[in-house]
Design a protein around this motif. Sequence first.
Motif, PDB file in Angstrom:
ATOM      1  N   ILE A 232      47.371  67.878  49.187  1.00 35.63           N
ATOM      2  CA  ILE A 232      46.759  66.616  49.590  1.00 35.63           C
ATOM      3  C   ILE A 232      47.365  65.505  48.752  1.00 35.63           C
ATOM      4  O   ILE A 232      47.537  65.656  47.542  1.00 35.63           O
ATOM      5  N   ALA A 233      47.710  64.405  49.392  1.00 33.65           N
ATOM      6  CA  ALA A 233      48.248  63.242  48.665  1.00 33.65           C
ATOM      7  C   ALA A 233      47.630  61.984  49.255  1.00 33.65           C
ATOM      8  O   ALA A 233      47.531  61.838  50.471  1.00 33.65           O
ATOM      9  N   SER A 234      47.184  61.071  48.373  1.00 26.57           N
ATOM     10  CA  SER A 234      46.613  59.808  48.842  1.00 26.57           C
ATOM     11  C   SER A 234      47.414  58.651  48.272  1.00 26.57           C
ATOM     12  O   SER A 234      47.972  58.735  47.171  1.00 26.57           O
ATOM     13  N   GLY A 235      47.472  57.588  49.029  1.00 25.48           N
ATOM     14  CA  GLY A 235      48.227  56.410  48.606  1.00 25.48           C
ATOM     15  C   GLY A 235      48.395  55.466  49.770  1.00 25.48           C
ATOM     16  O   GLY A 235      47.722  55.592  50.797  1.00 25.48           O
ATOM     17  N   THR A 236      49.295  54.522  49.657  1.00 24.16           N
ATOM     18  CA  THR A 236      49.519  53.561  50.734  1.00 24.16           C
ATOM     19  C   THR A 236      50.280  54.208  51.887  1.00 24.16           C
ATOM     20  O   THR A 236      50.922  55.256  51.713  1.00 24.16           O
ATOM     21  N   LEU A 237      50.210  53.560  53.041  1.00 23.13           N
ATOM     22  CA  LEU A 237      50.968  54.051  54.194  1.00 23.13           C
ATOM     23  C   LEU A 237      52.455  54.101  53.866  1.00 23.13           C
ATOM     24  O   LEU A 237      53.153  55.041  54.254  1.00 23.13           O
ATOM     25  N   GLN A 238      52.926  53.109  53.131  1.00 21.67           N
ATOM     26  CA  GLN A 238      54.335  53.102  52.727  1.00 21.67           C
ATOM     27  C   GLN A 238      54.660  54.332  51.883  1.00 21.67           C
ATOM     28  O   GLN A 238      55.697  54.980  52.076  1.00 21.67           O
ATOM     29  N   GLN A 239      53.784  54.695  50.975  1.00 18.52           N
ATOM     30  CA  GLN A 239      54.005  55.871  50.137  1.00 18.52           C
ATOM     31  C   GLN A 239      53.980  57.158  50.959  1.00 18.52           C
ATOM     32  O   GLN A 239      54.697  58.121  50.648  1.00 18.52           O
TER      33      GLN A 239
END
Length: 285
Positions: A232-239
């Motif tokens: 699982i990874a969370s962050g900005t759409l760009q990321q």
Amino acid sequence: MLYLVGLGLGDAKDITVKGLEAVRRCRRVYLEAYTSVLTVGKESLEEFYGKELILADREMVEQEADSLLKEADICDVAFLVVGDPFGATTHSDLVLRAVKLGIPYKVIHNASIMNAVGCCGLQLYNFGETVSIVFWTDTWKPESFFEKIEKNRQNGMHTLCLLDIKVKEQSLENLMKGRKIYEPPRYMSVNQAAEQLLAIIQNRRLQGEKSEITENTICVGLARVGAPDEKIASGTLQQMSTVELGAPLHSLIVTGIMHPLELEMLKLFSVDSSSFENNACQRIT
């Protein structure tokens, strides 16, 4: 009796006790092999279930369903589905066909991505309409899913995006010539889905349109949910367009308004904690 049995999300042992008992007493057992995949192969399932499995591809289920239901009125037949049996509308069609033929049926449910997605910490009742993101081609780039994501976000809801799977697909040339030659399987990644969303945002910006979703919108990428190597990874759409999540299957969440508890959970999986400090505070209840 026709049994529709959910297999869960991970490996052979994710089947329920009730489901396993049903499988072992069936004369024929079909494995649906096109709406999703398990992290283990058919052979591992056969070994654990003690049954030979018949692979049921899209063509068999959608065009030859009557052969699948053959003799199900006098013996037990099982239809195995990764996740939950009703994760795809095709399986509702199978039930309707069985009823029309006078064949009784029983559904044995299991976990699916629709509820297991809660593993990232976002609360299930805060999700809006689920959308599917399909592979674009040079000549076909649909954007209808984007409007649904925007509508969910306007309503403060999260969006679960199910990413495209291409299994036993034919090229246009082979399809037109009637050749049973199939393309290699393809599974959309979080990176590819994010890139398509970013392209839509950029195109609309060039047309002077303002979008509810931007490059800085907080998203969550998930891979192999329910498997030992779940990621699982969370962050900005760009990321999300560059994050490395490995092998399929992948899913993407575009967040809406977040409760502080949801935000704290997402931080556990952050690509860069500063992304939340700069952006998420705008979407917290």
